[in-house]
Design a protein around this motif. Sequence first.
Motif, short mmCIF file in Angstrom:
data_model
loop_
_atom_site.label_atom_id
_atom_site.label_comp_id
_atom_site.label_asym_id
_atom_site.label_seq_id
_atom_site.Cartn_x
_atom_site.Cartn_y
_atom_site.Cartn_z
N LEU A 197 -4.79 18.72 -14.94
CA LEU A 197 -3.50 19.41 -14.86
C LEU A 197 -3.22 20.26 -16.08
O LEU A 197 -2.21 20.95 -16.14
N ARG A 198 -4.13 20.23 -17.06
CA ARG A 198 -3.93 20.97 -18.30
C ARG A 198 -4.99 22.05 -18.51
O ARG A 198 -5.61 22.16 -19.55
N GLY A 199 -5.24 22.85 -17.49
CA GLY A 199 -6.15 24.00 -17.61
C GLY A 199 -7.57 23.59 -17.95
O GLY A 199 -8.17 22.78 -17.27
N ASP A 200 -8.09 24.17 -19.05
CA ASP A 200 -9.48 23.92 -19.39
C ASP A 200 -9.74 22.47 -19.80
O ASP A 200 -10.90 22.04 -19.88
N ASP A 201 -8.71 21.70 -20.04
CA ASP A 201 -8.88 20.29 -20.35
C ASP A 201 -9.46 19.54 -19.14
O ASP A 201 -9.92 18.43 -19.26
N VAL A 229 -18.15 13.96 -22.89
CA VAL A 229 -17.91 15.36 -22.51
C VAL A 229 -16.41 15.60 -22.58
O VAL A 229 -15.63 14.92 -21.92
N ASP A 230 -16.02 16.59 -23.38
CA ASP A 230 -14.61 16.91 -23.53
C ASP A 230 -14.49 18.40 -23.83
O ASP A 230 -15.39 19.00 -24.42
N ALA A 231 -13.40 19.00 -23.42
CA ALA A 231 -13.13 20.40 -23.76
C ALA A 231 -12.67 20.46 -25.21
O ALA A 231 -11.97 19.58 -25.69
N ALA A 232 -13.09 21.51 -25.90
CA ALA A 232 -12.69 21.68 -27.29
C ALA A 232 -12.68 23.16 -27.63
O ALA A 232 -13.45 23.95 -27.08
N ASP A 233 -11.82 23.54 -28.55
CA ASP A 233 -11.80 24.91 -29.04
C ASP A 233 -12.67 24.96 -30.28
O ASP A 233 -12.29 24.50 -31.35
N PHE A 234 -13.88 25.50 -30.13
CA PHE A 234 -14.80 25.60 -31.26
C PHE A 234 -15.14 27.07 -31.56
O PHE A 234 -16.10 27.36 -32.26
N ALA A 268 -12.17 20.27 -17.67
CA ALA A 268 -13.62 20.45 -17.63
C ALA A 268 -14.35 19.11 -17.49
O ALA A 268 -15.32 19.00 -16.74
N GLY A 269 -13.88 18.09 -18.21
CA GLY A 269 -14.52 16.77 -18.13
C GLY A 269 -14.46 16.18 -16.73
O GLY A 269 -15.50 15.82 -16.15
N PRO A 270 -13.27 16.06 -16.13
CA PRO A 270 -13.18 15.54 -14.77
C PRO A 270 -13.97 16.37 -13.75
O PRO A 270 -14.58 15.83 -12.83
N PHE A 271 -13.98 17.70 -13.93
CA PHE A 271 -14.75 18.57 -13.03
C PHE A 271 -16.23 18.21 -13.11
O PHE A 271 -16.91 18.06 -12.09
N LEU A 272 -16.74 18.07 -14.34
CA LEU A 272 -18.14 17.73 -14.51
C LEU A 272 -18.45 16.35 -13.95
O LEU A 272 -19.51 16.14 -13.34
N ALA A 273 -17.54 15.41 -14.11
CA ALA A 273 -17.76 14.05 -13.56
C ALA A 273 -17.98 14.12 -12.06
O ALA A 273 -18.86 13.44 -11.53
N ARG A 274 -17.20 14.91 -11.37
CA ARG A 274 -17.38 15.05 -9.92
C ARG A 274 -18.74 15.65 -9.59
O ARG A 274 -19.40 15.23 -8.65
#
Length: 93
Positions: free
Chosen positions: A30-34, A77-82, A36-42
């Motif tokens: 529900l928080r945009g690019d955050d 796996v987590d989204a991060a601003d790098f 990414a982890g759940p998407f990848l899990a699926r």
Amino acid sequence: MSILLREDVRRVFWKTGARSHVVITIGNPLRGDDGAGPFLARRLQGVPGLEVYDTGDRPEDALNIVLPETPGWVTLVDAADFGGVPGEIRVIE
């Protein structure tokens, strides 16, 4: 943005000789690019040799499940601003 295909998963996540490999994904869809982890899990569900746990925004909840298994490898796996471009992946050991 590149999306991992199932055939790419072993190349990216599997370490040769590991007893088992656990992938823990972190994030809130529900928080945009955050999400990414759940998407990848699926996407990873059902890939042979991987145990996948989607922990949402509470990765500490996976410890009671993962630690008794004593996996050979654990990948978080987590989204991060790098400072990368959208969809870029960084491996941090």
